[in-house]
Write an enzyme that holds these catalytic residues in place. Structure first.
Site, mmCIF file in Angstrom:
data_model
loop_
_atom_site.group_PDB
_atom_site.id
_atom_site.type_symbol
_atom_site.label_atom_id
_atom_site.label_comp_id
_atom_site.label_asym_id
_atom_site.label_seq_id
_atom_site.Cartn_x
_atom_site.Cartn_y
_atom_site.Cartn_z
ATOM 1 N N HIS A 111 16.992 11.354 -2.024
ATOM 2 C CA HIS A 111 17.357 10.166 -1.230
ATOM 3 C C HIS A 111 16.123 9.342 -0.868
ATOM 4 O O HIS A 111 16.156 8.589 0.088
ATOM 5 C CB HIS A 111 18.103 10.549 0.056
ATOM 6 C CG HIS A 111 19.179 11.569 -0.149
ATOM 7 N ND1 HIS A 111 20.496 11.241 -0.360
ATOM 8 C CD2 HIS A 111 19.129 12.926 -0.208
ATOM 9 C CE1 HIS A 111 21.213 12.339 -0.517
ATOM 10 N NE2 HIS A 111 20.403 13.382 -0.442
ATOM 11 N N SER A 155 -3.012 -12.273 -7.984
ATOM 12 C CA SER A 155 -2.157 -13.324 -7.451
ATOM 13 C C SER A 155 -2.934 -14.629 -7.450
ATOM 14 O O SER A 155 -4.152 -14.628 -7.274
ATOM 15 C CB SER A 155 -1.733 -12.969 -6.028
ATOM 16 O OG SER A 155 -1.428 -14.136 -5.292
#
Ligand code: ARG
Length: 459
Positions: A157, A278
């Site tokens: 999970h 970036s």
């Protein structure tokens, strides 16, 4: 020249939009090698059976060799008026060698021709992708051997579950990829029958030898039913199914790489070679290659569902719809090739942050199961009771802001008085992974052995 094949029946040429919707040469030129290979086998068989003369066969061979050279060096012009690769090559052949070239299409249709070419193309693609999957498995096995004892958190999970080793995690992908290779090999085995000789749909009146062409093209045998031969695209669908499952595996791994490189995790660092920056944020190191590998899975599934949809309503035998089979297959194969190469590069270069993974692996009560197992083994509690007792100890530790290893014995004994000092031996992450020696378990010795076995198998 567009009247080459069926001009006899027609008075006028096609509308320009007819040519635009009909032509496949823009993409099926990728089949040129396979088309020439198929024509060489067909011509050889026609001559051997006395259907064309030895001189015609020799002229055809020489002409096809010239065409292959022209295409390879880029001097061949593909003409959309000639629809597809098959007609383009045949038209050139006729223009070059005349009458002999006009005999090549005896006992053949473009329907069995394209089915043959496409099978040959998919077969080559399988072989080349299989080699790439193997390379990725080797990269993973090498890194797994190196990190057989590197402890990291295991998740269910995406919540901390139990410690595992990085090597164990990487080898999980080796297992998946090995099944992917099995699926590709399976698809290859089934596709390896030769449709050539089915002609348009019913077979031919000429005394051809289908086994001869099948053997010449490396097929195991000729296909058994002429209708099936020209209308079957199972081989392409199976290829796309196998690629889809492979792409799903690569995408899951890509997703993990993306998570692992994120600042809150910082489990691994990718090399500069597989990272982008970036345009505005100078600090960024983005895992674009992994993201694109994740995205290309969507593209590959699209190819599979697209072709299934094309095929599902087609009555036997050939219909022009089937010309739409090639682009998704080419596109999926190209995408898979890129993903495999990029993932292999990332795996070879990635730098695990061993200390960081260790410290996270010891957090969040990750050895609680070990405590429960101790209560069963050393104190004889039933597992359900041990689970409950451990739960209470975890909650004591949590309220004190301590991990289990740091929790005083007295606190544990308040919950279960029979717990002794020996409990601390099972609460470290090293003890936790080392104790999982069952077949397929994460114990470093197991992992080292499994990695070595894979390295040997893949060498
Ligand atoms: N370009 C066609 C294809 O890719 C070749 C077969 C054409 N056959 C036909 N009967 N029109 O499917």
């Amino acid at each position: 020249p567009s009247r080459l094949q069926w001009g006899g029946r027609f008075a006028a040429g096609p509308a320009s939009v007819m040519q635009a919707i009909n032509a496949s040469i823009g993409f099926d030129q990728r089949l040129w090698r396979e088309d020439i290979e198929g024509s060489l086998a067909h011509a050889g068989m026609l001559a051997a059976m006395g259907i064309i003369s030895a001189e015609d066969e020799a002229a055809i061979r020489a002409g096809l060799a010239e065409i292959a050279e022209a295409i390879a060096e880029g001097s061949f012009t593909f003409d959309p008026a000639l629809e597809d690769i098959h007609t383009n090559i045949e038209a050139w052949l006729v223009a070059r060698i005349g009458e002999a070239g006009r005999r090549l299409h005896t006992a053949r249709s473009r329907n069995d021709q394209v089915a043959t070419d496409f099978r040959l193309w998919v077969r080559n693609a399988i072989d080349s992708l299989d080699g790439q999957v193997r390379e990725l498995m080797r990269a993973l096995a090498d890194r797994a051997a190196e990190h057989a004892a590197t402890i990291m958190p295991g998740f269910t999970h995406l919540q901390t579950a139990q410690p595992v080793t990085l090597g164990h995690h990487l080898l999980a992908y080796v297992e998946m990829l090995s099944r992917d290779r099995g699926r590709l090999a399976d698809a290859r085995r089934r596709l390896n029958e030769c449709p050539l000789g089915a002609a348009a749909l019913a077979g031919t009146t000429f005394p051809i030898d289908r086994s001869m062409t099948a053997a010449a093209l490396g097929f195991d045998r000729p296909t058994a039913n002429s209708l099936d031969s020209v209308s079957d695209r199972d081989f392409a669908l199976e290829f796309l199914s196998a690629l889809s499952i492979l792409a799903m595996h690569l995408s899951r791994f890509a997703e993990e790489i993306i998570i692992w490189t994120s600042a809150p995790y910082r489990f691994i660092r990718l090399s500069d070679a597989y990272t982008t920056g970036s345009s505005i944020m100078p600090q960024k190191r983005n895992p674009d290659a992994a993201e694109l590998a994740r995205a290309k899975a969507g593209r590959i599934f699209g190819a599979l569902t697209g072709l299934l949809a094309v095929m599902k309503g087609l009555p036997l035998a050939y219909a022009k719809d089937m010309q739409e089979d090639k682009e998704p297959v080419f596109d999926a194969a190209d995408a898979a090739e890129l993903c495999l190469a990029a993932m292999t590069g990332m795996v070879r270069d990635m730098m695990p942050d061993v200390l960081r993974m260790r410290s996270v692996a010891g957090a969040d009560f990750s050895t609680a199961t070990d405590l429960a197992d101790y209560l069963v083994r050393d104190l004889g509690l039933p597992f359900r009771t041990a689970h409950h007792v451990t739960g209470r100890i975890v909650s004591e530790a949590e309220s004190r802001g301590l991990e289990l290893v740091a929790l005083p014995l007295s606190v544990m004994q308040e919950v279960e008085p029979r717990i002794t000092e020996a409990v601390y031996d099972v609460l470290t992450i090293e003890a936790s992974v080392a104790a999982r020696r069952t077949l397929g378990g994460t114990a470093p010795d197991n992992v080292a052995r499994a990695a070595a076995r894979w390295q040997e198998t893949l060498a």
